[in-house]
Enzyme design. Sequence first.
Site, mmCIF file in Angstrom:
data_model
loop_
_atom_site.group_PDB
_atom_site.id
_atom_site.type_symbol
_atom_site.label_atom_id
_atom_site.label_comp_id
_atom_site.label_asym_id
_atom_site.label_seq_id
_atom_site.Cartn_x
_atom_site.Cartn_y
_atom_site.Cartn_z
ATOM 1 N N ASP A 1 0.882 -1.160 0.000
ATOM 2 C CA ASP A 1 0.000 0.000 0.000
ATOM 3 C C ASP A 1 0.928 1.221 0.000
ATOM 4 O OD1 ASP A 1 -1.647 2.123 0.551
ATOM 5 O OD2 ASP A 1 -2.335 1.377 2.491
ATOM 6 N N LYS B 1 3.142 11.151 -3.806
ATOM 7 C CA LYS B 1 2.011 10.552 -4.514
ATOM 8 C C LYS B 1 1.086 11.620 -5.106
ATOM 9 C CE LYS B 1 -1.433 6.954 -3.640
ATOM 10 N NZ LYS B 1 -1.943 6.085 -2.545
ATOM 11 N N GLU C 1 -7.206 0.689 -4.504
ATOM 12 C CA GLU C 1 -7.193 0.597 -3.043
ATOM 13 C C GLU C 1 -8.528 0.139 -2.448
ATOM 14 O OE1 GLU C 1 -5.620 4.449 -2.246
ATOM 15 O OE2 GLU C 1 -3.615 3.844 -2.884
ATOM 16 N N ASP D 1 -12.785 5.229 1.515
ATOM 17 C CA ASP D 1 -11.331 5.290 1.668
ATOM 18 C C ASP D 1 -10.877 6.755 1.726
ATOM 19 O OD1 ASP D 1 -8.596 5.152 1.485
ATOM 20 O OD2 ASP D 1 -8.539 3.878 -0.288
#
Lengths: 539, 178
Positions: A8, A70, A171, A193
């Site tokens: 992850d 990211k 994800e 999420d």
Amino acid sequence: MALAVGIDLGTTNSVVAVATPTGVEFALGAAGERIHPSVVSFPPDGGIAIGVDAKNLRADYPTTTIYSAKRLIGQNVRSPLVQLALTGLPFTVEEGANQQPIVVVGERRLTVPEVSAHVLGHLKQCAQRQLGQAVSDAVITVPANFTDAQRQATKEAGRLAGLNVLRLLNEPTAAALAYGFGQHKDETVCVFDFGGGTFDVSLLAVKDEVFEVLATDGDFFLGGDDVDRAIAEFLAAEVNRQLRLDPRRDPGLMARLTMAAEQIKIHLSEVAVAEGTIDGLTYEGRALALPFRLTRVQLEDLIRGYVDRTIELTRNVLTTANLPPQAITEVVCVGGSTRIPLVRRRLAELFGREPALRINPDEVVAQGAAIQAGSLSGHLFRGGGMSTRDAVPTAALSPLAHGGVPWAAAAPPARPILLDVTPASLRISTAGGFSEAILDKNLPTPIERTRVFTTAHDHQTRVVIECGRGEARRFADNEPLGTLILEDLPPRRRGEVRIEVTFRVDTDGILMVRARDADTGIAREAALTILGAPTREAA
Amino acid sequence: MAWSTAEVLRWLDQVEPRADGRSHFEWLELGPTASSAAIQGAFHAIARTRHPDLFRTALTGGDYDRLVRMYARVAAAYAELRTPEGAANYLRQRRDSGVPFTAPGAAEPPPAPPSAPAAAAIDPARAMNPRALGLYRRAERALAAGDRTTAVLNIKLAIAADPTSALLRAALAEVTGG
């Protein structure tokens, strides 16, 4: 034999895990940490620090400590949202080849995949140290709403870290897999999420080993970082009010305020009032201390807009899937920001039920990635059977030794089937500035669809096919993906040359475009150049 | 349960030559009267038996790519048929353009009774083993006689005899109405 791990790769934190015949095991860092900050620091005396060590250097070396990479990976540096994100980052980012962002650290110029590759390399080392074996393959998770360029750049980061990327897994899908794997469920699940930097919401039908995504939506620039920044701005205003100085001129001071903000946020998830003094602040070499008091109610006022947006997107995704909130049998919370009481309260209001409690929001995504890695590599489920004869009998592989998650059953269950979807429409430009979707949003992947177009002018021998991503009819309102050019067409009247345009999205969610002259039968294929994507000769 | 690689290769050989001519219902191994639930069931059954992920290590490069391409066609068919409106649209378009559904000559989709097992588009004899086929035929006869309970029982027995048959799962979903 080399093992396949699940990673992850988060905006703020990363987790690495491996599925074993007895359960999922997390790989720890040198200090025993399960959660590895996605931070890379270059101290002035040389060398490099990654993970926890790098995070600890963030306040000392704010301009050479890289975090939230990211948010930049696979992005076009000229995009307005990226420019906005950059205003909050203390390190320097410039434009490189193909409009990709380049991180500048002293004399060094790094592509964003290079920065992420350092994080991935660190995770790989942690896993190797713990398992006592080489790790070569990985499943890496990405936000469901990641674009093509972001996916390709993430794959590139894996490659640079010496990993064979078996799959990029969305994800929320990974979280649903961890939630339902081996449980023989027949449910409709909402995965909410809310991570450090991104927000995704997906609805899935879980039927035994089949995990079908019904619809997904999200916001790439919405996460816990925004909450931290809101609190940091509150603290900065306090600095200004109490100490009569402008902290925004000092990146080191702002970095410390942001780190304090994160602590205050976490504290306010437990208690109603956070009160104290932030020590160790410096401003132009002068030591400062800032007394503060923030209540949960005040915090909720600061962040209400962000939470409203997540609930709005959740309502949208229910509408898309044509489901009422009551049809959802379980709400799976992923990401640290779901610990915020306001978020939990709003979810309970919407669905009429409390979110699932047995899920660890920080670890569930890596857990799902590890299961998929075990499945794809064939280590976990050899020949579709449930044999444990391939178990590697080392003490380190006992999940209980490190607080891992054992399977509910005695043996790993049947191989999971993940049916994911396209996160956005993929379209081409047509005459008059309009656009036509070849693949719509929320279609099952892998998928291939062909549509036929004709030429717009007489004796046209060349067509330029502009590809974009988004939901707007006007082409310019979509995100540009790149251009494909088909040349040497036979000169005919307009409308007489038929061109087949094929879009294919593969199992990683990556787009391939092919254009073919339907009549001459000559297949002319061309690769799409994607703006912002890494090029080998990048920086 | 996943198919063997031999079964997958046989399926690829069967569907590839006429890939462009197959209707969405044929890709899903269903007849044109299938319900939404049956369409989802058929897609899941195909995914369970031949999703490319199941053959990531078992098939070599070229054959794996063939599987991804043909599976992508199944997904495209499902994408269009999965809602009742989508399926109705598709049927109307096909009817308007006069494209036959199954064999050439059948200009109209066969008007099957609503309770009949769907999946008439493919030959049941090729979609299951002989033992299951006998039970499936018995189910067909029971349905024709209006005996739904016996039909369901026989389809379930057929599934037990051949758990890999996507057609049987689709038929069960169709007969049980979900």
